[in-house]
Scaffold this active site. Sequence first.
Site, PDB file in Angstrom:
ATOM      1  N   TYR A  53       0.833  -1.208   0.000  1.00 29.21           N
ATOM      2  CA  TYR A  53       0.000   0.000   0.000  1.00 29.21           C
ATOM      3  C   TYR A  53       0.868   1.258   0.000  1.00 29.21           C
ATOM      4  O   TYR A  53       0.550   2.239  -0.687  1.00 29.21           O
ATOM      5  CB  TYR A  53      -0.939   0.003   1.205  1.00 29.21           C
ATOM      6  CG  TYR A  53      -1.793   1.254   1.288  1.00 29.21           C
ATOM      7  CD1 TYR A  53      -2.664   1.596   0.254  1.00 29.21           C
ATOM      8  CD2 TYR A  53      -1.729   2.104   2.392  1.00 29.21           C
ATOM      9  CE1 TYR A  53      -3.450   2.742   0.320  1.00 29.21           C
ATOM     10  CE2 TYR A  53      -2.503   3.239   2.460  1.00 29.21           C
ATOM     11  CZ  TYR A  53      -3.357   3.551   1.424  1.00 29.21           C
ATOM     12  OH  TYR A  53      -4.129   4.705   1.491  1.00 29.21           O
ATOM     13  N   ARG A  78       0.989   6.636  -6.853  1.00 31.30           N
ATOM     14  CA  ARG A  78      -0.210   7.463  -7.054  1.00 31.30           C
ATOM     15  C   ARG A  78       0.177   8.944  -7.020  1.00 31.30           C
ATOM     16  O   ARG A  78      -0.253   9.720  -7.887  1.00 31.30           O
ATOM     17  CB  ARG A  78      -1.276   7.155  -5.987  1.00 31.30           C
ATOM     18  CG  ARG A  78      -2.445   8.125  -6.044  1.00 31.30           C
ATOM     19  CD  ARG A  78      -3.666   7.668  -5.259  1.00 31.30           C
ATOM     20  NE  ARG A  78      -3.401   7.310  -3.873  1.00 31.30           N
ATOM     21  CZ  ARG A  78      -4.350   6.903  -3.022  1.00 31.30           C
ATOM     22  NH1 ARG A  78      -5.612   6.795  -3.432  1.00 31.30           N
ATOM     23  NH2 ARG A  78      -4.052   6.585  -1.779  1.00 31.30           N
ATOM     24  N   TYR A  94      -0.557  13.238   6.168  1.00 32.50           N
ATOM     25  CA  TYR A  94      -0.068  12.227   7.101  1.00 32.50           C
ATOM     26  C   TYR A  94       1.445  12.349   7.286  1.00 32.50           C
ATOM     27  O   TYR A  94       2.174  12.657   6.337  1.00 32.50           O
ATOM     28  CB  TYR A  94      -0.375  10.826   6.576  1.00 32.50           C
ATOM     29  CG  TYR A  94      -1.765  10.302   6.874  1.00 32.50           C
ATOM     30  CD1 TYR A  94      -2.660  11.003   7.677  1.00 32.50           C
ATOM     31  CD2 TYR A  94      -2.184   9.086   6.359  1.00 32.50           C
ATOM     32  CE1 TYR A  94      -3.917  10.515   7.946  1.00 32.50           C
ATOM     33  CE2 TYR A  94      -3.447   8.582   6.629  1.00 32.50           C
ATOM     34  CZ  TYR A  94      -4.309   9.299   7.425  1.00 32.50           C
ATOM     35  OH  TYR A  94      -5.554   8.807   7.697  1.00 32.50           O
ATOM     36  N   ARG A 137     -11.618  13.205   2.410  1.00 33.05           N
ATOM     37  CA  ARG A 137     -12.468  12.334   3.226  1.00 33.05           C
ATOM     38  C   ARG A 137     -13.865  12.183   2.618  1.00 33.05           C
ATOM     39  O   ARG A 137     -14.538  11.168   2.831  1.00 33.05           O
ATOM     40  CB  ARG A 137     -12.588  12.889   4.649  1.00 33.05           C
ATOM     41  CG  ARG A 137     -11.273  12.978   5.392  1.00 33.05           C
ATOM     42  CD  ARG A 137     -10.663  11.623   5.650  1.00 33.05           C
ATOM     43  NE  ARG A 137      -9.397  11.736   6.374  1.00 33.05           N
ATOM     44  CZ  ARG A 137      -8.628  10.702   6.680  1.00 33.05           C
ATOM     45  NH1 ARG A 137      -8.969   9.488   6.310  1.00 33.05           N
ATOM     46  NH2 ARG A 137      -7.489  10.902   7.329  1.00 33.05           N
ATOM     47  N   GLU A 148     -13.779  -1.173   7.378  1.00 36.43           N
ATOM     48  CA  GLU A 148     -13.820   0.118   6.693  1.00 36.43           C
ATOM     49  C   GLU A 148     -15.195   0.248   6.049  1.00 36.43           C
ATOM     50  O   GLU A 148     -15.759  -0.734   5.554  1.00 36.43           O
ATOM     51  CB  GLU A 148     -12.730   0.187   5.626  1.00 36.43           C
ATOM     52  CG  GLU A 148     -12.737   1.460   4.793  1.00 36.43           C
ATOM     53  CD  GLU A 148     -11.549   1.535   3.845  1.00 36.43           C
ATOM     54  OE1 GLU A 148     -10.417   1.352   4.323  1.00 36.43           O
ATOM     55  OE2 GLU A 148     -11.760   1.759   2.650  1.00 36.43           O
TER      56      GLU A 148
END
Length: 230
Positions: free
Chosen positions: A30, A37, A90, A103, A210
């Site tokens: 990830y 990305r 982050y 979000r 999730e």
Amino acid sequence: LLDRLRYAHLWRVWNFIPRINEIENGLERYRQFNIHRQMAFAESGRAIAGNVPAASAVGTAGGALTLYFIAGRSAPLAIENPRQTAAYHYPLAYGPRSPIFSRANIVDCSGEELLFISGTASIVGHHTLHADDVAAQTRELLANIDSLLDAANTSAKRRKFTRGDLAYKVYARRPRDIDTIRAEIERWLGAVPDAIYLQADICRAELLVEVEASGGHDKEIIDNTGTTRA
């Protein structure tokens, strides 16, 4: 593709990453995905912070990286959660490059406001809470969804979104936890939700559940036979 078709704005992206938590060449898959990305967004001139698409990233047992998306010709309005650090801010503890997603997003589609809530988990600030307690993780992520609804309703121009407006997709790391997760969601909603429950690995190894959601759209869809169904 987006530039060629003149759908310049990504609204919502779903990423399915094989073996998402596996360490490969010294780095979790990830976290490798997040590096590339961000490179892809930057190289194509897209924002890597601020008004970025809503998104989810969950794990699959194998196969190829798979993604699908909704794009439009109008820009989305990114919504952040006051309870959480924006993902693109982050700290380095979560990898060399931050994830790129908002979000939630509100988009104007032919005069109707649609709400897309990204994959939401038991994270407050940037910390995972309630390790090994799936019921507590579910309650925490539902508190995050409530906070996002409040933030979205502050920004929405034409409507107010409620828990009952939303269609939910629920990812459980362990199939045995689905009954517990379902009970917490039904208690929170006060009804049986419009929801599907799926097994998938979550982007952090310590996360057990999730939930993503969307609202404002017509819940009837046209299947591939041309028949309208609920």
